[in-house]
Design an enzyme around this catalytic site. Structure first.
Site, PDB file in Angstrom:
ATOM      1  N   ASP A 202     -39.559  52.911 -53.634  1.00  0.00           N
ATOM      2  CA  ASP A 202     -38.807  54.151 -53.868  1.00  0.00           C
ATOM      3  C   ASP A 202     -39.467  55.058 -54.903  1.00  0.00           C
ATOM      4  O   ASP A 202     -38.787  55.880 -55.533  1.00  0.00           O
ATOM      5  CB  ASP A 202     -37.359  53.871 -54.300  1.00  0.00           C
ATOM      6  CG  ASP A 202     -36.509  53.273 -53.194  1.00  0.00           C
ATOM      7  OD1 ASP A 202     -37.040  53.052 -52.090  1.00  0.00           O
ATOM      8  OD2 ASP A 202     -35.318  53.003 -53.431  1.00  0.00           O
TER       9      ASP A 202
ATOM     10  N   CYS B  74     -37.374  50.585 -46.469  1.00  0.00           N
ATOM     11  CA  CYS B  74     -38.059  49.408 -47.020  1.00  0.00           C
ATOM     12  C   CYS B  74     -38.765  48.505 -46.018  1.00  0.00           C
ATOM     13  O   CYS B  74     -39.991  48.380 -46.019  1.00  0.00           O
ATOM     14  CB  CYS B  74     -37.060  48.570 -47.808  1.00  0.00           C
ATOM     15  SG  CYS B  74     -36.479  49.357 -49.328  1.00  0.00           S
TER      16      CYS B  74
ATOM     17  N   HIS C 299     -39.267  41.331 -48.187  1.00  0.00           N
ATOM     18  CA  HIS C 299     -38.351  42.152 -47.378  1.00  0.00           C
ATOM     19  C   HIS C 299     -38.748  42.266 -45.909  1.00  0.00           C
ATOM     20  O   HIS C 299     -38.541  43.309 -45.275  1.00  0.00           O
ATOM     21  CB  HIS C 299     -38.179  43.547 -47.988  1.00  0.00           C
ATOM     22  CG  HIS C 299     -36.783  44.078 -47.781  1.00  0.00           C
ATOM     23  ND1 HIS C 299     -36.284  45.185 -48.403  1.00  0.00           N
ATOM     24  CD2 HIS C 299     -35.766  43.604 -47.007  1.00  0.00           C
ATOM     25  CE1 HIS C 299     -35.038  45.393 -48.028  1.00  0.00           C
ATOM     26  NE2 HIS C 299     -34.695  44.437 -47.175  1.00  0.00           N
TER      27      HIS C 299
ATOM     28  N   SER D 186     -34.606  43.580 -51.288  1.00  0.00           N
ATOM     29  CA  SER D 186     -34.313  44.507 -52.387  1.00  0.00           C
ATOM     30  C   SER D 186     -33.349  43.865 -53.381  1.00  0.00           C
ATOM     31  O   SER D 186     -32.382  43.197 -52.992  1.00  0.00           O
ATOM     32  CB  SER D 186     -33.703  45.796 -51.841  1.00  0.00           C
ATOM     33  OG  SER D 186     -34.610  46.456 -50.996  1.00  0.00           O
TER      34      SER D 186
END
Length: 486
Positions: free
Chosen positions: A47, A86, A141, A164
């Protein structure tokens, strides 16, 4: 006619032989030793927005190590995440494929029944086959079931979090969500729990220590070090050493610590004498999660952010450093994506490409300083499960009507809690000239109908190949994700 006695002949032969041996030894001594394959260090932030480095415009904190990396290498300003979310973005980076080609979309939650198919060949698989030591420290992830974890996807070593770190019982916006405890994973085994923000404040330091140790342990052979930092994804937490270090609040403190982490790893490369034979790449998985306000980063003026098909969701920082190979102090504006990392790195390292179809392109010539080449011609902006929301060719981008996330018109959140946003805003069609309008504000379809037709044709190629949920189309070349074995 000259007569040479046998004795003279033998003497001459001895002299000539000695000269020949001497020349051979001299040539052997002077012959340069073969260049060892480069080490690879790949940073993947979470991010981090285009405007979140001081060399890209950040204010109220500085990122001196990353700024130095940019000064000693090349900064690519037109670098796109494959998808602005993600799991999809990470699948693309490690396989060189559009994530929807692999059946991966969105952000996989805890106990996900799917993950990256172990039949896919990752960058780690390909480099390991070539004799590289492969280590990953950070956020995975791509499926938290054991069969999907990094040790089953080409990595020799793994220490990190499986998804996450907001997917835990303390999530500020989903406090009632039935999330399991978040634990560090060491290899394939769950270890200590990350119970609170104090525990979370140790994430960056722990990952850094593991990465530095990996370099020390493998300095005598080629290695691939993958460092996907979980921060600055929320919830934000900085270690005591970095709290209050910036005037930007906790977000600036977190970025200051992440910059320190990069500096520690770059410093270790130099300390071990392998700095000049190491390619270091720094990128982010997508743009900022804007509705988190003071806990979110900056898109650098691009439209929207994470989870959208506008440039604020896809355009991310990209710094590449390799002393003596990648030109220093250069800025390149050529279009590139995370999918292009795999084919470039495997070629540099003498490894092979995956056996199955990939979408990445090799940009070695551009990397080494040839600004006349244009490695990538176009890009498809897919989102949600498999919706084609826009296409780009060169500097022209055609956005199709689609429902999607918007942050515009909503006040951002404060103190770690998100402000409102909507996932169902109806975006109209639009043609944007990204040379003059990088903010995607001025629809020029009426002025360029021939470009609209050209980009529509490109979109049809994408739909035939990958499908399009918006048009209820199935692509001919979409593969299955991995599914938990029963």
């Amino acid at each position: 006619m000259v007569f040479i006695s046998k004795r003279s002949s033998r003497l001459l032969l001895s002299v000539l032989t000695a000269i020949g041996v001497g020349l051979s030894i001299s040539a052997w001594i002077m012959k340069p030793a073969p260049t060892p394959p480069p080490n690879i260090v790949l940073f993947f932030m979470d991010d981090l927005g285009y405007g979140d480095l001081s060399c890209t415009g950040a204010l109220d904190y500085t990122t001196p190590n990353l700024d130095r990396m940019a000064a000693e290498g090349t900064r690519f300003t037109n670098f796109l995440a494959a998808q602005a979310v993600c799991s999809a973005s990470r699948a693309a980076l490690l396989t060189g494929c559009y994530p929807n080609r692999l059946g991966i979309s969105g952000a996989l939650g805890p106990n996900s029944p799917i993950g990256l198919n172990p039949n896919e060949e990752t960058l780690a698989d390909l480099l390991k086959e070539k004799g590289y030591a492969t280590g990953m420290f950070g956020k995975w992830h791509l499926g938290d079931n054991k069969q999907f974890l990094p040790l089953q996807q080409g990595f020799d070593e793994y220490y990190g979090v499986p998804y996450s770190h907001d997917m835990w019982p303390l999530h500020p916006a989903q406090a009632q969500a039935n999330y399991p405890a978040l634990r560090w994973i060491d290899g394939n085994e769950p270890k200590q729990e990350i119970k609170n923000l104090d525990d979370a404040s140790q994430i960056t330091g722990t990952i850094t220590e593991r990465a530095v140790s990996f370099i020390r342990n493998h300095k005598k052979k080629p290695f691939f070090l993958y460092v996907p930092h979980p921060l600055p994804h929320v919830p934000l937490a900085a270690s005591p050493k970095f709290k209050g270090k910036s005037t930007r609040g906790i977000f600036g403190d977190v970025l200051t610590e992440l910059d320190w982490s990069v500096g520690q790893i770059l410093g270790e490369l130099k300390q071990q004498g392998i700095d000049k034979n190491t390619l270091v790449i720094f990128i982010s998985d997508n743009g900022p999660w804007l509705n988190y306000g003071d806990h979110a980063g900056s898109s650098g003026g691009f439209r929207e952010g994470k989870g959208t098909s506008f440039e604020g969701g896809h355009r991310v920082p990209c710094l590449v450093r390799w002393p003596g190979v990648v030109p220093a102090g250069r800025v390149s504006n050529k279009l590139l994506t995370t999918m292009d990392v795999l084919p470039t790195v495997v070629k540099l390292c003498g490894a092979r490409l995956p056996k199955q179809q990939i979408d990445g392109v090799d940009w070695i010539a551009l990397l080494k300083g040839d600004n006349t080449v244009t490695p990538r011609d176009h890009f498809y902006y897919y989102y949600r499960k498999n919706s084609l929301e826009a296409v780009r060719q060169g500097d022209w981008k055609l956005v199709f009507p689609h429902p999607g996330r918007t942050y515009e018109g909503f006040l951002p959140g404060q103190g770690g809690k998100p402000g409102p946003s909507t996932e169902t805003h109806e975006f109209p069609a639009g043609l944007y000239d990204l040379r003059r309008d990088p903010g995607e504000r001025y629809d020029v379809r009426e002025q360029h109908p021939e470009l609209v037709a050209k980009l529509e044709k490109l979109a049809e190629e994408a739909r035939a190949d990958l499908g399009d949920d918006l048009q209820k189309r199935t692509g001919a070349n979409v593969r299955e994700p991995g599914r938990i074995s029963k």
